[in-house]
Design an enzyme around this catalytic site. Structure first.
Site, PDB file in Angstrom:
ATOM      1  N   ASN A 211       0.848  -1.197   0.000  1.00 24.38           N
ATOM      2  CA  ASN A 211       0.000   0.000   0.000  1.00 24.38           C
ATOM      3  C   ASN A 211       0.881   1.244   0.000  1.00 24.38           C
ATOM      4  O   ASN A 211       2.107   1.142   0.007  1.00 24.38           O
ATOM      5  CB  ASN A 211      -0.954  -0.030   1.194  1.00 24.38           C
ATOM      6  CG  ASN A 211      -0.210  -0.078   2.507  1.00 24.38           C
ATOM      7  OD1 ASN A 211       0.523   0.842   2.854  1.00 24.38           O
ATOM      8  ND2 ASN A 211      -0.370  -1.183   3.249  1.00 24.38           N
ATOM      9  N   ASP A 280      -4.854  -6.213   5.269  1.00 21.44           N
ATOM     10  CA  ASP A 280      -5.907  -7.004   5.926  1.00 21.44           C
ATOM     11  C   ASP A 280      -5.893  -8.448   5.448  1.00 21.44           C
ATOM     12  O   ASP A 280      -6.346  -9.341   6.160  1.00 21.44           O
ATOM     13  CB  ASP A 280      -7.272  -6.374   5.642  1.00 21.44           C
ATOM     14  CG  ASP A 280      -7.417  -5.053   6.388  1.00 21.44           C
ATOM     15  OD1 ASP A 280      -6.947  -4.989   7.535  1.00 21.44           O
ATOM     16  OD2 ASP A 280      -7.960  -4.097   5.827  1.00 21.44           O
ATOM     17  N   LYS A 290       8.054 -17.527 -10.342  1.00 23.74           N
ATOM     18  CA  LYS A 290       7.428 -16.356 -10.943  1.00 23.74           C
ATOM     19  C   LYS A 290       6.250 -16.800 -11.823  1.00 23.74           C
ATOM     20  O   LYS A 290       6.392 -17.725 -12.643  1.00 23.74           O
ATOM     21  CB  LYS A 290       8.465 -15.610 -11.786  1.00 23.74           C
ATOM     22  CG  LYS A 290       7.943 -14.309 -12.334  1.00 23.74           C
ATOM     23  CD  LYS A 290       8.995 -13.604 -13.185  1.00 23.74           C
ATOM     24  CE  LYS A 290       8.368 -12.374 -13.826  1.00 23.74           C
ATOM     25  NZ  LYS A 290       9.207 -11.828 -14.881  1.00 23.74           N
ATOM     26  N   PRO A 308      -3.876 -11.588  10.852  1.00 23.17           N
ATOM     27  CA  PRO A 308      -4.247 -11.277  12.236  1.00 23.17           C
ATOM     28  C   PRO A 308      -4.319  -9.772  12.441  1.00 23.17           C
ATOM     29  O   PRO A 308      -3.603  -9.014  11.797  1.00 23.17           O
ATOM     30  CB  PRO A 308      -3.100 -11.874  13.065  1.00 23.17           C
ATOM     31  CG  PRO A 308      -1.984 -12.115  12.114  1.00 23.17           C
ATOM     32  CD  PRO A 308      -2.568 -12.234  10.736  1.00 23.17           C
ATOM     33  N   ASP A 309      -5.181  -9.345  13.351  1.00 23.77           N
ATOM     34  CA  ASP A 309      -5.266  -7.925  13.706  1.00 23.77           C
ATOM     35  C   ASP A 309      -4.293  -7.698  14.871  1.00 23.77           C
ATOM     36  O   ASP A 309      -4.574  -8.068  16.017  1.00 23.77           O
ATOM     37  CB  ASP A 309      -6.701  -7.555  14.097  1.00 23.77           C
ATOM     38  CG  ASP A 309      -6.857  -6.045  14.281  1.00 23.77           C
ATOM     39  OD1 ASP A 309      -5.930  -5.402  14.822  1.00 23.77           O
ATOM     40  OD2 ASP A 309      -7.908  -5.522  13.885  1.00 23.77           O
ATOM     41  N   ILE A 310      -3.146  -7.145  14.549  1.00 19.86           N
ATOM     42  CA  ILE A 310      -2.070  -7.019  15.542  1.00 19.86           C
ATOM     43  C   ILE A 310      -2.522  -6.163  16.717  1.00 19.86           C
ATOM     44  O   ILE A 310      -2.361  -6.531  17.887  1.00 19.86           O
ATOM     45  CB  ILE A 310      -0.805  -6.407  14.880  1.00 19.86           C
ATOM     46  CG1 ILE A 310      -0.365  -7.250  13.684  1.00 19.86           C
ATOM     47  CG2 ILE A 310       0.321  -6.265  15.895  1.00 19.86           C
ATOM     48  CD1 ILE A 310       0.671  -6.568  12.785  1.00 19.86           C
TER      49      ILE A 310
HETATM   50  N1  CTP Z   1      -4.019  -2.811  12.461  1.00 14.70           N
HETATM   51  C1  CTP Z   1      -3.272  -3.868  12.932  1.00 14.70           C
HETATM   52  N2  CTP Z   1      -3.349  -5.079  12.326  1.00 14.70           N
HETATM   53  C2  CTP Z   1      -4.158  -5.262  11.268  1.00 14.70           C
HETATM   54  C3  CTP Z   1      -4.929  -4.189  10.778  1.00 14.70           C
HETATM   55  C4  CTP Z   1      -4.820  -2.964  11.401  1.00 14.70           C
HETATM   56  O1  CTP Z   1      -2.525  -3.689  13.909  1.00 14.70           O
HETATM   57  N3  CTP Z   1      -4.218  -6.454  10.706  1.00 14.70           N
HETATM   58  C5  CTP Z   1      -3.944  -1.518  13.145  1.00 14.70           C
HETATM   59  C6  CTP Z   1      -3.323  -0.398  12.335  1.00 14.70           C
HETATM   60  O2  CTP Z   1      -1.921  -0.316  12.554  1.00 14.70           O
HETATM   61  C7  CTP Z   1      -4.071   0.823  12.858  1.00 14.70           C
HETATM   62  C8  CTP Z   1      -5.444   0.275  13.218  1.00 14.70           C
HETATM   63  O3  CTP Z   1      -5.271  -1.107  13.393  1.00 14.70           O
HETATM   64  O4  CTP Z   1      -3.516   1.293  14.059  1.00 14.70           O
HETATM   65  C9  CTP Z   1      -6.484   0.532  12.195  1.00 14.70           C
HETATM   66  O5  CTP Z   1      -6.056   0.048  10.947  1.00 14.70           O
HETATM   67  P1  CTP Z   1      -7.032   0.035   9.705  1.00 14.70           P
HETATM   68  O6  CTP Z   1      -6.347  -0.642   8.571  1.00 14.70           O
HETATM   69  O7  CTP Z   1      -7.558   1.425   9.492  1.00 14.70           O
HETATM   70  O8  CTP Z   1      -8.197  -0.829  10.318  1.00 14.70           O
HETATM   71  P2  CTP Z   1      -8.841  -2.145   9.928  1.00 14.70           P
HETATM   72  O9  CTP Z   1      -9.144  -2.870  11.164  1.00 14.70           O
HETATM   73  O10 CTP Z   1      -8.024  -2.864   8.926  1.00 14.70           O
HETATM   74  O11 CTP Z   1     -10.200  -1.645   9.297  1.00 14.70           O
HETATM   75  P3  CTP Z   1     -10.632  -1.339   7.766  1.00 14.70           P
HETATM   76  O12 CTP Z   1      -9.545  -1.844   6.883  1.00 14.70           O
HETATM   77  O13 CTP Z   1     -11.884  -2.079   7.643  1.00 14.70           O
HETATM   78  O14 CTP Z   1     -10.820   0.145   7.685  1.00 14.70           O
END
Ligand code: CTP
Length: 405
Positions: A211, A280, A290, A308-310
């Protein structure tokens, strides 16, 4: 406003080839708004002339304790009164020894002894054997114990052709250390863990999914936290940025790498600031080879798996640090940010509009907590980071505010 606006600094030069870098340092201090009075030892004048430093500083250069240009002939007293700091760069072996023992046999040494409460910083510069000599090490330890801030020395190739520790830090590094010195130590003794930058999900050995995050906001926050006296660890996705001074950086590529690096460190941190733009989704089965175009064939289908959502996992730890998240949104910032804060179970989330900040050098942040919103002005990312660190320090609950044992 430049970082040394309104500061009056005495720049002391002692004998060493690194004096040639002091002219650049002087310019950089002036660029940051400082008024600089130069004081030289006799040995320093063997390496660079007073005329050069006078032309650059636009102010008289002082070399002699008996200088009659001061009405009372007390340059050693008059110069330091009202100064914000004395910076000795380069600080030679001999001058460090003098400082450590309180000798006062020339203008600069006398000025240092007579400085009262004016802070003293010194950037050692010498041959590596001179630096590691037990007497120099004793003197360095004594200076630190006396409250002198030593900047460096650095490692590397030396003017004499030898290699080791002893060369003077580069002017930019010395300047950053001086700027950091003046920042309020609102996070002294705290351990801060951050994530920053983009993540990168492997498609095949040459292709990734990433990104537009530059990492600048996270790096600015890491720098601001270190300037505020915290012990800082930065887990960073791939960026082109230099690691801020006094920060430990751990590199991660994918969201899963970042997750693996962060989780073991989180329980020891007092504050976790998640700035990374974490992917995500990762690719379920990255190709080991490749991917090739086949004439007439369909484009490859990518199969995604949720990462995972860290931040949410760190926030759910039994010994969770105080968590600050970031939300870059393109619309409905308030609603999305507050919803995200609650969903992730964190006390604070910092929102911004992605289209105004993702690649930009400045940003407009809004802090969201349970009480509502706290907008910060549009400003450079480092200024915003310092303000946010100040806000965090002021709102850190007692439970997370215990200094390192
Ligand atoms: N974050 C994280 N791990 C992930 C996704 C997000 O730690 N897998 C953290 C980011 O570093 C940030 C916060 O969560 O501090 C929000 O990230 P964002 O990408 O805006 O949120 P998402 O939960 O991914 O929501 P969406 O993509 O639906 O807006």
């Amino acid at each position: 406003m430049p970082d040394l606006h309104g500061k009056r600094i005495i720049l002391g030069l002692t004998g060493g080839i690194a004096c040639y870098k002091s002219a650049e340092l002087l310019r950089r201090m002036q660029d940051e708004g400082a008024t600089v009075d130069v004081v030289m030892t006799a040995a320093a004048t063997g390496f660079i002339t007073a005329a050069t430093l006078q032309a650059l500083s636009g102010r008289p250069v002082w070399e002699d304790a008996w200088d009659s240009r001061m009405d009372n002939r007390m340059a050693h007293i008059n110069l330091s009164r009202g100064a914000d700091a004395i910076l000795i760069a380069p600080a030679s072996t001999d001058f460090m020894a003098k400082l450590a023992h309180g000798l006062a046999d020339d203008l600069l040494a006398t000025l240092c002894v007579a400085r009262g409460a004016v802070p003293l910083l010194a950037a050692p510069a010498m041959n590596h054997e001179m630096w590691i000599h037990p007497a120099t090490q004793r003197n360095a330890a004594q200076l630190r114990a006396d409250g002198v801030t030593l900047i460096g020395p650095a490692e590397g190739q030396q003017a004499c052709g030898e290699t080791g520790s002893g060369r003077m830090m580069e002017p930019d590094q010395i300047l950053r250390a001086l700027i950091a010195f003046f920042q309020p130590k609102v996070l002294a003794g705290r351990r801060v863990l951050l994530t920053a930058g983009p993540t990168s999900e492997t498609i095949d050995p040459v292709r990734v999914l990433t990104n537009r995050s530059s990492g600048r906001m996270g790096y600015a926050l890491a720098r601001a936290a270190a300037e505020a006296g915290a012990q800082v660890t930065l887990v960073s996705g791939p960026t082109a940025l230099d690691c801020p001074d006094q920060v430990t950086r751990i590199d991660a590529r994918s969201a899963r790498d970042m997750h693996a690096a962060v989780l073991p460190l989180a329980a020891q941190a007092d504050i976790f600031i998640a700035v990374a733009a974490v992917a995500d989704w990762g690719i379920r089965n990255p190709s080991a080879r490749k991917l090739k175009k086949q004439p007439g064939a369909q484009p490859p289908q990518l199969d995604f798996v949720q990462n995972p959502d860290i931040l949410a996992e760190v926030a759910a730890l039994p010994q969770a640090p105080w968590c600050v998240g970031f939300a870059a949104e393109t619309e409905d910032l308030h609603a999305h940010a507050q919803a995200k804060r609650q969903r992730k179970g964190i006390p604070v989330i910092v929102g911004n509009l992605a289209q105004h900040s993702m690649d930009a050098t400045d940003t407009e942040l809004i802090i969201f907590d349970a009480r509502g919103t706290h907008p910060l002005p549009r400003q450079g990312k480092l200024q915003a980071a310092r303000q946010l660190i100040g806000w965090i320090a002021g709102h850190l609950p007692e439970t997370h505010a215990a200094p390192i044992g």
